[in-house]
Design an enzyme around this catalytic site. Sequence first.
Site, mmCIF file in Angstrom:
data_model
loop_
_atom_site.group_PDB
_atom_site.id
_atom_site.type_symbol
_atom_site.label_atom_id
_atom_site.label_comp_id
_atom_site.label_asym_id
_atom_site.label_seq_id
_atom_site.Cartn_x
_atom_site.Cartn_y
_atom_site.Cartn_z
ATOM 1 N N TYR A 120 0.728 -1.228 -0.119
ATOM 2 C CA TYR A 120 -0.066 0.074 -0.029
ATOM 3 C C TYR A 120 0.820 1.241 -0.173
ATOM 4 C CZ TYR A 120 -2.824 3.690 2.036
ATOM 5 O OH TYR A 120 -3.664 4.850 2.195
ATOM 6 N N VAL B 298 -5.369 -1.165 7.900
ATOM 7 C CA VAL B 298 -6.887 -1.819 7.977
ATOM 8 C C VAL B 298 -6.765 -2.310 6.411
ATOM 9 C CG1 VAL B 298 -9.214 -1.769 7.965
ATOM 10 C CG2 VAL B 298 -7.910 -0.506 9.836
ATOM 11 N N GLY C 270 -13.703 2.381 6.396
ATOM 12 C CA GLY C 270 -14.966 3.070 6.348
ATOM 13 C C GLY C 270 -16.041 2.526 7.163
ATOM 14 N N PHE C 271 -15.770 1.731 8.196
ATOM 15 C CA PHE C 271 -16.571 0.983 9.265
ATOM 16 C C PHE C 271 -16.041 1.530 10.436
ATOM 17 C CE2 PHE C 271 -18.990 -0.955 6.261
ATOM 18 C CZ PHE C 271 -18.157 -1.604 5.268
ATOM 19 N N GLY D 217 -10.479 1.633 11.974
ATOM 20 C CA GLY D 217 -9.236 2.328 12.335
ATOM 21 C C GLY D 217 -9.414 3.251 13.491
ATOM 22 N N SER D 218 -10.722 3.933 13.525
ATOM 23 C CA SER D 218 -10.783 4.756 14.578
ATOM 24 C C SER D 218 -11.113 4.137 15.891
ATOM 25 C CB SER D 218 -12.297 5.468 14.588
ATOM 26 O OG SER D 218 -12.358 6.321 13.526
ATOM 27 N N HIS E 154 3.189 9.520 18.773
ATOM 28 C CA HIS E 154 3.926 9.840 17.497
ATOM 29 C C HIS E 154 4.121 8.718 16.382
ATOM 30 C CE1 HIS E 154 6.488 13.345 19.146
ATOM 31 N NE2 HIS E 154 5.650 13.137 19.872
ATOM 32 N N GLU F 64 -2.433 11.342 1.260
ATOM 33 C CA GLU F 64 -3.368 12.452 1.578
ATOM 34 C C GLU F 64 -4.522 11.703 2.389
ATOM 35 O OE1 GLU F 64 -3.079 14.944 -2.355
ATOM 36 O OE2 GLU F 64 -5.173 15.072 -1.342
ATOM 37 N N TYR G 125 -5.708 11.641 10.005
ATOM 38 C CA TYR G 125 -4.966 11.934 11.276
ATOM 39 C C TYR G 125 -5.540 13.287 11.726
ATOM 40 C CZ TYR G 125 -2.359 7.552 10.700
ATOM 41 O OH TYR G 125 -2.076 6.265 10.582
#
Lengths: 170, 142
Positions: free
Chosen positions: B27, B67, B73-74, B77-78, B97, B105, B111
């Site tokens: 990625y 992820v 989008g679910f 990650g949050s 950090h 982007e 973040y």
Amino acid sequence: MVSVRIREAEEGDCGNILRLIRELADYEKLSDQVKISEEALRADGFGENPFYHCLVAEILPVPGEPQGPCVVGYGLYYFIYSTWKGRNVYLEDIYVKPEYRGQGIGSKIIKKVAEVALDKGCSQFRLAVLDWNKRAMNLYKALGAQDLTEAEGWHSFRFEGEAMRELAGK
Amino acid sequence: MANFVIRPATAADCSDILRLIKELAKYEYMEEQVILTEKDLIVGFAMYYFTYDPWIGKLLYLEDFFVMSDYRGFEIGSEILKNLSQVAMKCRCSSMHFLVAEWNESSINFYKRRGASDLSSEEGWRLFKIDKEYLLKMAAEE
């Protein structure tokens, strides 16, 4: 030319190390950001589970002089882990008092950290430099360092204080 | 979206972690179409360790965070970030950090929307590396 020794820091050096940390922060024009105490440095570096390692550069007294050795520089580092390359060492701080620069003390500290890194099976050594600090950048480049921010576009980010508390849901 | 759980990794997770590490590596050089199978239960990971800022003290350093693209989008990650920041606070770290590539982007926005600051842009920090061949040269000099 003074006689200098690079040695591992001891708990008793923490007062001197804190003094030099403040001098370095001042040099980096960020001195209002130093919040740490000598007690925290002792606990974090010399407890059961050290979070950092430190080398100090000590000027050895000329025979006959009354004063003892004097700490004029330090290098603070820790071990990190790259999922692509494995063990690395990260040099967090390196500082030599202005009146002792130009004598190769900084290079000696870096060299000692490099030896420790190789001894511990590390394949890379990393550090950060401020973009206006040309003298430091030239020193590191002369030792074989590459600017990854320039070459690969890596930026350092952080979540701190309030932002981190919000993430944690507090 | 099926329920998901964030939990600490165990030794048994290593082959899945390695799979995701490889995916993250891909990625970071190009966009990747991920092919799912029903066996793909582990869909994301975060690898972190503790570092030290001599001005403040302990920090949490986020080395890898990924992820799989089909599971984005679910809020996974949050949720991982929330978990990490709770670990950071429990361990008395003052901040987290990490590095982000300047071309990334979507990650930068992710973040920044959550309150992160770009220290390289704001304060001028540049990351340098010294490879092993130069460490060996240094150590050999006298």
